[in-house]
Scaffold this motif. Structure first.
Motif, PDB file in Angstrom:
ATOM      1  N   SER A  70     -16.761 114.005 153.946  1.00  0.00           N
ATOM      2  CA  SER A  70     -18.122 114.013 154.480  1.00  0.00           C
ATOM      3  C   SER A  70     -19.032 113.017 153.740  1.00  0.00           C
ATOM      4  CB  SER A  70     -18.700 115.428 154.419  1.00  0.00           C
ATOM      5  OG  SER A  70     -18.616 115.891 153.099  1.00  0.00           O
ATOM      6  N   ALA A  71     -18.567 112.486 152.592  1.00  0.00           N
ATOM      7  CA  ALA A  71     -19.387 111.529 151.843  1.00  0.00           C
ATOM      8  C   ALA A  71     -19.224 110.097 152.332  1.00  0.00           C
ATOM      9  CB  ALA A  71     -19.032 111.610 150.350  1.00  0.00           C
ATOM     10  N   CYS A  72     -18.296 109.876 153.262  1.00  0.00           N
ATOM     11  CA  CYS A  72     -18.006 108.513 153.744  1.00  0.00           C
ATOM     12  C   CYS A  72     -19.241 107.902 154.412  1.00  0.00           C
ATOM     13  CB  CYS A  72     -16.840 108.570 154.734  1.00  0.00           C
ATOM     14  SG  CYS A  72     -16.575 107.014 155.574  1.00  0.00           S
ATOM     15  N   PHE A  73     -19.582 106.666 154.033  1.00  0.00           N
ATOM     16  CA  PHE A  73     -20.710 106.010 154.700  1.00  0.00           C
ATOM     17  C   PHE A  73     -20.252 104.762 155.465  1.00  0.00           C
ATOM     18  CE2 PHE A  73     -22.327 103.764 150.537  1.00  0.00           C
ATOM     19  CZ  PHE A  73     -21.135 103.082 150.442  1.00  0.00           C
ATOM     20  N   ASN A  74     -18.968 104.733 155.797  1.00  0.00           N
ATOM     21  CA  ASN A  74     -18.448 103.750 156.744  1.00  0.00           C
ATOM     22  C   ASN A  74     -18.495 102.301 156.255  1.00  0.00           C
ATOM     23  OD1 ASN A  74     -17.172 103.215 159.112  1.00  0.00           O
ATOM     24  ND2 ASN A  74     -19.061 102.966 160.311  1.00  0.00           N
ATOM     25  N   CYS A  75     -18.231 102.082 154.968  1.00  0.00           N
ATOM     26  CA  CYS A  75     -18.231 100.707 154.452  1.00  0.00           C
ATOM     27  C   CYS A  75     -16.947  99.952 154.795  1.00  0.00           C
ATOM     28  CB  CYS A  75     -18.444 100.714 152.953  1.00  0.00           C
ATOM     29  SG  CYS A  75     -17.043 101.398 152.053  1.00  0.00           S
ATOM     30  N   GLN A  76     -15.920 100.690 155.158  1.00  0.00           N
ATOM     31  CA  GLN A  76     -14.614 100.134 155.564  1.00  0.00           C
ATOM     32  C   GLN A  76     -13.787  99.547 154.416  1.00  0.00           C
ATOM     33  OE1 GLN A  76     -14.498  97.878 159.179  1.00  0.00           O
ATOM     34  NE2 GLN A  76     -16.327  98.852 159.982  1.00  0.00           N
ATOM     35  N   THR A  77     -14.243  99.769 153.173  1.00  0.00           N
ATOM     36  CA  THR A  77     -13.469  99.236 152.036  1.00  0.00           C
ATOM     37  C   THR A  77     -12.035  99.770 152.070  1.00  0.00           C
ATOM     38  OG1 THR A  77     -15.491  99.262 150.752  1.00  0.00           O
ATOM     39  CG2 THR A  77     -13.442  99.036 149.506  1.00  0.00           C
ATOM     40  N   CYS A  78     -11.892 101.043 152.373  1.00  0.00           N
ATOM     41  CA  CYS A  78     -10.552 101.660 152.382  1.00  0.00           C
ATOM     42  C   CYS A  78      -9.626 100.935 153.350  1.00  0.00           C
ATOM     43  CB  CYS A  78     -10.647 103.144 152.736  1.00  0.00           C
ATOM     44  SG  CYS A  78     -11.656 103.445 154.193  1.00  0.00           S
ATOM     45  N   THR A  79     -10.139 100.655 154.516  1.00  0.00           N
ATOM     46  CA  THR A  79      -9.326  99.971 155.523  1.00  0.00           C
ATOM     47  C   THR A  79      -9.009  98.540 155.074  1.00  0.00           C
ATOM     48  OG1 THR A  79     -10.256 101.323 157.266  1.00  0.00           O
ATOM     49  CG2 THR A  79      -9.316  99.222 157.951  1.00  0.00           C
ATOM     50  N   THR A  80      -9.970  97.904 154.431  1.00  0.00           N
ATOM     51  CA  THR A  80      -9.764  96.523 153.972  1.00  0.00           C
ATOM     52  C   THR A  80      -8.664  96.430 152.914  1.00  0.00           C
ATOM     53  OG1 THR A  80     -12.135  96.265 154.270  1.00  0.00           O
ATOM     54  CG2 THR A  80     -11.006  94.480 153.118  1.00  0.00           C
ATOM     55  N   VAL A  81      -8.583  97.416 152.019  1.00  0.00           N
ATOM     56  CA  VAL A  81      -7.589  97.315 150.934  1.00  0.00           C
ATOM     57  C   VAL A  81      -6.247  97.944 151.305  1.00  0.00           C
ATOM     58  CG1 VAL A  81      -9.324  97.287 149.099  1.00  0.00           C
ATOM     59  CG2 VAL A  81      -8.342  99.472 149.827  1.00  0.00           C
ATOM     60  N   CYS A  82      -6.182  98.613 152.433  1.00  0.00           N
ATOM     61  CA  CYS A  82      -4.955  99.355 152.771  1.00  0.00           C
ATOM     62  C   CYS A  82      -3.772  98.415 153.072  1.00  0.00           C
ATOM     63  CB  CYS A  82      -5.221 100.248 153.982  1.00  0.00           C
ATOM     64  SG  CYS A  82      -3.728 101.065 154.563  1.00  0.00           S
ATOM     65  N   PRO A  83      -2.654  98.509 152.353  1.00  0.00           N
ATOM     66  CA  PRO A  83      -1.512  97.622 152.609  1.00  0.00           C
ATOM     67  C   PRO A  83      -0.852  97.865 153.961  1.00  0.00           C
ATOM     68  CG  PRO A  83      -0.922  99.295 150.992  1.00  0.00           C
ATOM     69  CD  PRO A  83      -2.383  99.442 151.247  1.00  0.00           C
ATOM     70  N   VAL A  84      -0.966  99.093 154.484  1.00  0.00           N
ATOM     71  CA  VAL A  84      -0.366  99.367 155.795  1.00  0.00           C
ATOM     72  C   VAL A  84      -1.160  98.632 156.871  1.00  0.00           C
ATOM     73  CG1 VAL A  84       0.142 101.163 157.488  1.00  0.00           C
ATOM     74  CG2 VAL A  84       0.567 101.587 155.069  1.00  0.00           C
ATOM     75  N   VAL A  85      -2.485  98.740 156.791  1.00  0.00           N
ATOM     76  CA  VAL A  85      -3.336  98.031 157.765  1.00  0.00           C
ATOM     77  C   VAL A  85      -3.064  96.530 157.683  1.00  0.00           C
ATOM     78  CG1 VAL A  85      -5.740  97.499 158.399  1.00  0.00           C
ATOM     79  CG2 VAL A  85      -5.126  99.819 157.671  1.00  0.00           C
ATOM     80  N   ALA A  86      -2.949  96.030 156.439  1.00  0.00           N
ATOM     81  CA  ALA A  86      -2.776  94.588 156.241  1.00  0.00           C
ATOM     82  C   ALA A  86      -1.450  94.080 156.792  1.00  0.00           C
ATOM     83  CB  ALA A  86      -2.877  94.266 154.744  1.00  0.00           C
ATOM     84  N   SER A  87      -0.476  94.969 156.977  1.00  0.00           N
ATOM     85  CA  SER A  87       0.839  94.498 157.413  1.00  0.00           C
ATOM     86  C   SER A  87       0.925  94.332 158.938  1.00  0.00           C
ATOM     87  CB  SER A  87       1.930  95.453 156.920  1.00  0.00           C
ATOM     88  OG  SER A  87       1.781  96.690 157.552  1.00  0.00           O
ATOM     89  N   PHE A  88      -0.145  94.658 159.660  1.00  0.00           N
ATOM     90  CA  PHE A  88      -0.130  94.479 161.121  1.00  0.00           C
ATOM     91  C   PHE A  88      -1.138  93.408 161.540  1.00  0.00           C
ATOM     92  CE2 PHE A  88       1.468  98.831 160.648  1.00  0.00           C
ATOM     93  CZ  PHE A  88       2.592  98.764 161.436  1.00  0.00           C
ATOM     94  N   GLU A  89      -0.742  92.615 162.536  1.00  0.00           N
ATOM     95  CA  GLU A  89      -1.659  91.588 163.033  1.00  0.00           C
ATOM     96  C   GLU A  89      -2.799  92.243 163.821  1.00  0.00           C
ATOM     97  OE1 GLU A  89      -1.417  87.386 165.426  1.00  0.00           O
ATOM     98  OE2 GLU A  89       0.442  88.424 164.903  1.00  0.00           O
ATOM     99  N   HIS A  90      -2.450  93.249 164.612  1.00  0.00           N
ATOM    100  CA  HIS A  90      -3.454  93.986 165.384  1.00  0.00           C
ATOM    101  C   HIS A  90      -3.369  95.460 164.986  1.00  0.00           C
ATOM    102  CE1 HIS A  90      -3.941  90.348 167.693  1.00  0.00           C
ATOM    103  NE2 HIS A  90      -2.631  90.332 167.926  1.00  0.00           N
ATOM    104  N   PRO A  91      -3.876  95.790 163.811  1.00  0.00           N
ATOM    105  CA  PRO A  91      -3.665  97.146 163.280  1.00  0.00           C
ATOM    106  C   PRO A  91      -4.170  98.264 164.182  1.00  0.00           C
ATOM    107  CG  PRO A  91      -5.251  95.926 161.933  1.00  0.00           C
ATOM    108  CD  PRO A  91      -4.650  94.961 162.891  1.00  0.00           C
ATOM    109  N   GLN A  92      -5.299  98.038 164.826  1.00  0.00           N
ATOM    110  CA  GLN A  92      -5.849  99.121 165.634  1.00  0.00           C
ATOM    111  C   GLN A  92      -4.916  99.471 166.803  1.00  0.00           C
ATOM    112  OE1 GLN A  92      -9.911  99.147 165.562  1.00  0.00           O
ATOM    113  NE2 GLN A  92      -9.736 101.339 165.943  1.00  0.00           N
ATOM    114  N   GLU A  93      -4.281  98.419 167.345  1.00  0.00           N
ATOM    115  CA  GLU A  93      -3.366  98.667 168.462  1.00  0.00           C
ATOM    116  C   GLU A  93      -2.119  99.396 167.996  1.00  0.00           C
ATOM    117  OE1 GLU A  93      -2.497  95.042 170.489  1.00  0.00           O
ATOM    118  OE2 GLU A  93      -4.609  94.608 170.889  1.00  0.00           O
TER     119      GLU A  93
END
Ligand code: SF4
Ligand code: SF4
Ligand code: SF4
Ligand code: SF4
Length: 530
Positions: free
Chosen positions: A436-459
């Motif tokens: 509940s403390a998240c303020f949506n800065c997206q840092t977590c998504t930016t540093v995540c190695p799993v996200v980084a390994s996909f060209e279109h991560p959201q898809e």
């Protein structure tokens, strides 16, 4: 050279065990060494001892002394085993029927052997048989002095002579003994166990002789040896042979280079090599989980028995299979069990191979995704592409079926009303409630190695880490649980370390996955009508 070293150091001296625990090593050396020497020198004396020592006779020294020495070693080992198993109650040392059987059968074999020998020492009927067979030329007086000499010096219990005897009688008896008996009869005092017992039974020796106790002890000894031998291939004592074979096979097989068929053969052999010493369970990093969950299959020594039952095709109930699965999944792949095993069983490899085996049965297993997928990923080159993908596909399809909100890149998930129950279930844990403390800065998504390994991560992944935190805040259960990201997370903690708000993302993910697996298990149970 390697084989010779392994045979001497690991098989004969069992140095691996010595490094772990002196008492266990001493116990094992006593039982193993004493039993093997008795088997070779005493039970198989016609084939081994006689050809090696032409003057061999079981009632002559040093053979008589050695037989008792080997028997005493086994008894000492049994006493230590009983002390550890039933009195000391070493933690994680679990006893099964096989352990009780091994202790019992060895005790009966050795004790009946010692009792048989001690009864032979005192037996008057046995003495009379020998006299009639070997002293045909002796007169009455000579036989009387011989009997007196045996009563005094060789432990015989006679109904008519009990001593004390004068020196002349003993001297004549000694001469008769040396002339007729000494060639195949040493003084029994060197058989220290049997002789000591013969002194203990001396007051009742004549009664025992009258009821033909020699024949009774002989039958007990013979039957115990026969039973032990006949049941050997099916009992844990088979490790006497399988253990050395496993050690020698492991010594010559190169890690990662052996053919899969050879590895499979070695693994089958290893199943019989287990001594159920429980070193692996004592070292297991999941033994704490066993303390709270109580499933014995978490402990490697017990898991091995279930694995053996599974591999040998014993019918296992669904409940037994479920417990085995849990034992296999609740393993951190720390390799400590393999390191600890004194007979060098590749336990961790067995767990990994069996996990694959169970996964290939086709039932959806969410743990096939992550962090388990990480372990599978490391061994990916050992699997066929379709074998690797099939369990992942099955698990993903199961997720889509149950929480299909984000399945497919083109899907726009519809928002549902806030699921208060779901939200408050996450609030229960202090760490998970940090979402509940998240303020949506997206840092977590930016540093995540799993996200980084996909060209279109959201898809590919559906919701990304920061979006999952938002789904939680909005009480969107199906959105949060249906995101592949949740299941592909490697638990690397990078997001958590970088988050400026101190959100414990990895813990939130753990809670979400636990929740999903619980619901999933309930659904499967309902399907199976359990
Ligand atoms: S690899 Fe698994 S079974 Fe073996 S010690 Fe580690 S946690 Fe226990
Ligand atoms: S697997 Fe190895 S360490 Fe574990 S009980 Fe069997 S022999 Fe002992
Ligand atoms: S880094 Fe922390 S605050 Fe930023 S989006 Fe991720 S969870 Fe929210
Ligand atoms: S722990 Fe965080 S950074 Fe690591 S894989 Fe999971 S979501 Fe990504």
């Amino acid at each position: 050279m390697t084989l010779f070293r392994v045979f001497f150091v690991d098989v004969l001296l069992q140095i691996r065990l010595l490094r772990q625990d002196f008492l266990r090593w001493f116990m094992h050396i006593c039982i193993y060494g004493g039993f093997m020497l008795l088997l070779l020198m005493h039970a198989l004396d016609k084939f081994i001892t006689q050809p090696l020592f032409p003057g061999y006779f079981p009632t002559l020294n040093p053979f008589m002394f050695l037989r008792d020495l080997f028997g005493a070693l086994v008894l000492l080992g049994i006493i230590i085993a009983v002390y550890r198993r039933y009195i000391l109650k070493v933690p994680s040392l679990r006893s099964r029927g096989q352990d009780h059987y091994a202790i019992l059968i060895l005790t009966v074999i050795i004790l009946s052997g010692v009792l048989l020998e001690s009864s032979k020492i005192t037996s008057y009927s046995r003495f009379k048989e020998m006299v009639s067979e070997y002293t045909v030329a002796a007169d009455e007086e000579e036989l009387r002095t011989l009997e007196a000499y045996w009563v005094k010096e060789l432990g015989l219990v006679s109904p008519q002579l009990s001593g004390p005897f004068d020196a002349a009688t003993l001297e004549m008896g000694k001469e008769a003994h040396e002339m007729n008996c000494a060639e195949c009869h040493s003084r029994p005092q060197s058989a220290f166990l049997s002789y000591a017992l013969s002194r203990a039974i001396k007051p009742i020796a004549l009664t025992l002789d009258r009821v033909n106790i020699l024949a009774i002890f002989w039958y007990i000894h013979f039957l115990a040896c026969w039973l032990g031998l006949a049941y050997l291939p099916f009992s844990k004592m088979f490790h006497i042979f399988a253990g050395p074979l496993s050690l020698l096979a492991n010594a010559v097989m190169e890690e990662g280079k052996s053919l899969p068929a050879n590895v499979a053969t070695r693994e089958v052999m290893e199943l019989d090599a287990c001594t159920h010493c429980c070193s692996c369970s004592v070292s297991c990093s999941m033994s704490a989980a066993f303390a709270s969950i109580g499933n014995v299959n978490i402990l490697p020594s017990e898991k091995l028995a279930a694995v053996k039952a599974f591999i040998t095709g014993n019918n296992m109930t669904e409940q037994q299979l479920r417990l085995l699965r849990q034992g296999l999944y609740l393993c951190t792949s720390c390799n400590r069990c393999t390191e600890a095993c004194p007979v060098s069983i590749h336990l961790q490899d067995l767990w990994l191979h069996l996990r694959e085996n169970l996964l290939q049965r086709g039932e959806p297993e969410l743990l096939a995704l992550t962090p388990f997928s990480y372990t599978r990923g490391l061994g990916r080159q050992e699997l066929l592409a379709e074998d690797y993908l099939a369990p992942l596909t099955a698990a993903r399809e199961a997720i889509i079926e149950k929480w299909g909100e984000v399945a497919g890149p083109d899907r726009v998930p519809g928002l549902k009303p806030l699921d208060q129950e779901f939200k408050s279930s996450l609030d229960l844990s202090t760490q998970a409630s940090t979402f509940s403390a998240c303020f949506n800065c997206q840092t977590c998504t930016t540093v995540c190695p799993v996200v980084a390994s996909f060209e279109h991560p959201q898809e590919e992944l559906g919701l990304l880490p920061h979006q999952i935190m938002h789904a939680c805040a909005l009480g969107q259960r199906d959105l949060a649980l249906g995101s592949y990201m949740l299941w592909d997370c490697l638990s690397c903690y990078q997001c958590e370390e970088q988050c400026p708000q101190g959100v414990c993302l990895t813990e939130v993910f753990y809670e979400l996955k636990s929740l999903a697996i619980k619901q999933f298990a309930e659904k499967i149970s309902q399907k199976e009508g359990r």
